[in-house]
Write a protein that holds these residues in place. Structure first.
Motif, PDB file in Angstrom:
ATOM      1  N   LEU A   8       0.853  -1.256  -0.014  1.00 56.02           N
ATOM      2  CA  LEU A   8      -0.187  -0.050   0.010  1.00 56.02           C
ATOM      3  C   LEU A   8       0.939   1.224  -0.076  1.00 56.02           C
ATOM      4  O   LEU A   8       0.627   2.128  -0.457  1.00 56.02           O
ATOM      5  N   LEU A  65      -6.114   3.222   7.967  1.00 52.14           N
ATOM      6  CA  LEU A  65      -5.769   4.495   7.086  1.00 52.14           C
ATOM      7  C   LEU A  65      -6.502   5.620   7.503  1.00 52.14           C
ATOM      8  O   LEU A  65      -7.855   5.541   7.746  1.00 52.14           O
ATOM      9  N   VAL A 113     -11.523  -1.916  -1.137  1.00 50.70           N
ATOM     10  CA  VAL A 113     -10.835  -1.344  -1.915  1.00 50.70           C
ATOM     11  C   VAL A 113     -11.724  -0.095  -2.497  1.00 50.70           C
ATOM     12  O   VAL A 113     -11.331   1.103  -2.396  1.00 50.70           O
ATOM     13  N   GLU A 134     -10.612   7.223   1.000  1.00 53.59           N
ATOM     14  CA  GLU A 134      -9.348   7.826   1.463  1.00 53.59           C
ATOM     15  C   GLU A 134      -8.410   8.530   0.574  1.00 53.59           C
ATOM     16  O   GLU A 134      -7.986   9.416   1.028  1.00 53.59           O
ATOM     17  N   THR A 135      -8.335   7.935  -0.667  1.00 57.77           N
ATOM     18  CA  THR A 135      -7.316   8.477  -1.418  1.00 57.77           C
ATOM     19  C   THR A 135      -8.243   9.030  -2.811  1.00 57.77           C
ATOM     20  O   THR A 135      -7.360   9.504  -3.863  1.00 57.77           O
ATOM     21  N   VAL A 162      -8.882  -0.552   7.257  1.00 61.04           N
ATOM     22  CA  VAL A 162      -9.199  -0.756   5.723  1.00 61.04           C
ATOM     23  C   VAL A 162      -8.764  -2.259   5.354  1.00 61.04           C
ATOM     24  O   VAL A 162      -9.216  -2.548   4.317  1.00 61.04           O
ATOM     25  N   CYS A 163      -8.375  -2.798   6.416  1.00 63.96           N
ATOM     26  CA  CYS A 163      -7.944  -4.168   5.909  1.00 63.96           C
ATOM     27  C   CYS A 163      -7.706  -5.217   7.397  1.00 63.96           C
ATOM     28  O   CYS A 163      -7.275  -4.448   8.360  1.00 63.96           O
ATOM     29  N   SER A 207      -0.633   4.210   5.011  1.00 64.31           N
ATOM     30  CA  SER A 207      -1.418   3.201   5.936  1.00 64.31           C
ATOM     31  C   SER A 207      -0.464   3.034   7.010  1.00 64.31           C
ATOM     32  O   SER A 207       0.761   3.190   7.088  1.00 64.31           O
ATOM     33  N   THR A 220     -12.374   2.607   3.236  1.00 63.43           N
ATOM     34  CA  THR A 220     -11.726   1.966   1.883  1.00 63.43           C
ATOM     35  C   THR A 220     -10.849   2.793   1.349  1.00 63.43           C
ATOM     36  O   THR A 220     -10.530   3.873   1.551  1.00 63.43           O
ATOM     37  N   LEU A 221     -10.020   2.117   0.528  1.00 62.87           N
ATOM     38  CA  LEU A 221      -8.717   2.702  -0.151  1.00 62.87           C
ATOM     39  C   LEU A 221      -9.283   3.836  -0.787  1.00 62.87           C
ATOM     40  O   LEU A 221      -8.754   4.945  -0.862  1.00 62.87           O
ATOM     41  N   LYS A 222     -10.382   3.756  -1.600  1.00 61.68           N
ATOM     42  CA  LYS A 222     -10.942   4.856  -2.444  1.00 61.68           C
ATOM     43  C   LYS A 222     -11.621   5.830  -1.695  1.00 61.68           C
ATOM     44  O   LYS A 222     -11.241   7.197  -1.900  1.00 61.68           O
ATOM     45  N   VAL A 224      -0.096   4.966  -0.511  1.00 59.48           N
ATOM     46  CA  VAL A 224      -1.074   5.067   0.482  1.00 59.48           C
ATOM     47  C   VAL A 224      -0.460   5.184   1.744  1.00 59.48           C
ATOM     48  O   VAL A 224       0.282   4.497   2.333  1.00 59.48           O
TER      49      VAL A 224
END
Ligand code: BT5
Length: 245
Positions: free
Chosen positions: A93, A110, A140, A159-160, A115-116, A100, A155-157, A98
């Protein structure tokens, strides 16, 4: 497919549209599965966390399990192996830019939200000899998470604001895992300790363990938390760790 063919460790990748839980699937079918099989599911109807907790299914995420067979386990190596897996995911990540961090023992965070999560389970046929199933869940590509976990999960999305290529992400994680496993085998967790410490949210902080407040002084050679309470040093190798934010 190309990756699996070129891999020296991972030999089989099973894709499922829907399953109760990839960990349960691996556990139930392991006699027919090769060592280092990866089982991926697009949807889980009964995803599991630790201690009978639930893993909420979020679409466009990653839910997969890695089967490592015939491992002469050394129970002491199970917790470190989970920590190692978390660290490899965190590393990937971070390579993606990212920001993380890891919450001991096995959560990736995150911006203060999870997130995981990783669920490692042992399954022994013969005493001391059996398999380890490492389940990985990553949120994700959805913009948000269900209402009931929105205060603790992300989720990754979200946050980013980016979409991630999930196939690429899986390959990068498996690749990192495969590349570093020999080092884990040879030197154990201590080889990765400094990197783990630098991304561990608990290190150098006050934490609550089973209602007791202590200060996390260090991460030990096997990944245990070395804490201090009233001048006394206490080592914690499993259990719930609640952060004081
Ligand atoms: C974990 O448990 O974090 C381990 C999660 C492992 C999931 C993978 S998916 C593939 C494989 N197959 C399975 O059935 N499981 C594995 P734990 O540390 O106990 O955390 C569970 C807690 O995380 C829950 O009680 C919720 O508070 C929170 N949670 C549940 N679903 C979440 C989600 N999708 N994202 C973030 N947090 C979640």
């Amino acid at each position: 497919k190309d990756y699996i063919q070129s891999s020296n460790l991972f030999k089989e990748f099973i894709y499922l549209d829907e399953i109760d839980s990839t960990n349960t699937y691996v556990k139930q079918n392991q006699q027919h599965l090769e060592n280092a099989t990866v089982v991926y599911a697009e949807r889980q109807t009964q995803g599991r966390g630790r201690l009978s907790r639930k893993w909420v299914d979020i679409e466009k995420g990653i839910k997969m399990s890695i089967l490592l067979k015939l491992i002469l386990f050394d129970l002491e190596k199970i917790v470190p192996l989970t920590l190692f897996t978390g660290l490899m995911i965190n590393r990937v990540l971070r390579k993606y830019g990212v920001n993380s961090f890891i919450k001991w023992s096995n959560d990736i965070y995150l911006n203060g939200k999870k997130v995981c999560g990783i669920l490692s389970e042992l399954s022994g046929e013969v005493e001391g000899l059996g398999s380890i199933i490492i389940g990985i869940g990553i949120n994700v590509n959805t913009k948000s998470v269900p209402e009931d976990i929105k205060d603790i999960a992300t989720t990754l999305k979200a946050e980013t604001s980016q979409d991630f290529d999930r196939t690429r992400l899986i390959i990068d994680i498996l690749n990192e895992f495969e590349r570093e496993l020999p080092n884990f085998d040879k030197y154990g967790f201590s080889y990765f300790k400094d990197e783990y410490k630098s991304f561990c949210l608990n290190f150098g902080k006050e934490i609550l363990i089973n209602g007791e407040r202590m200060f996390c002084r260090d991460i030990g050679e096997n990944g245990e938390l070395v804490c201090e309470k009233d001048g006394e040093i206490i080592e914690i190798s499993s259990g719930e760790v609640l952060m004081r934010f």
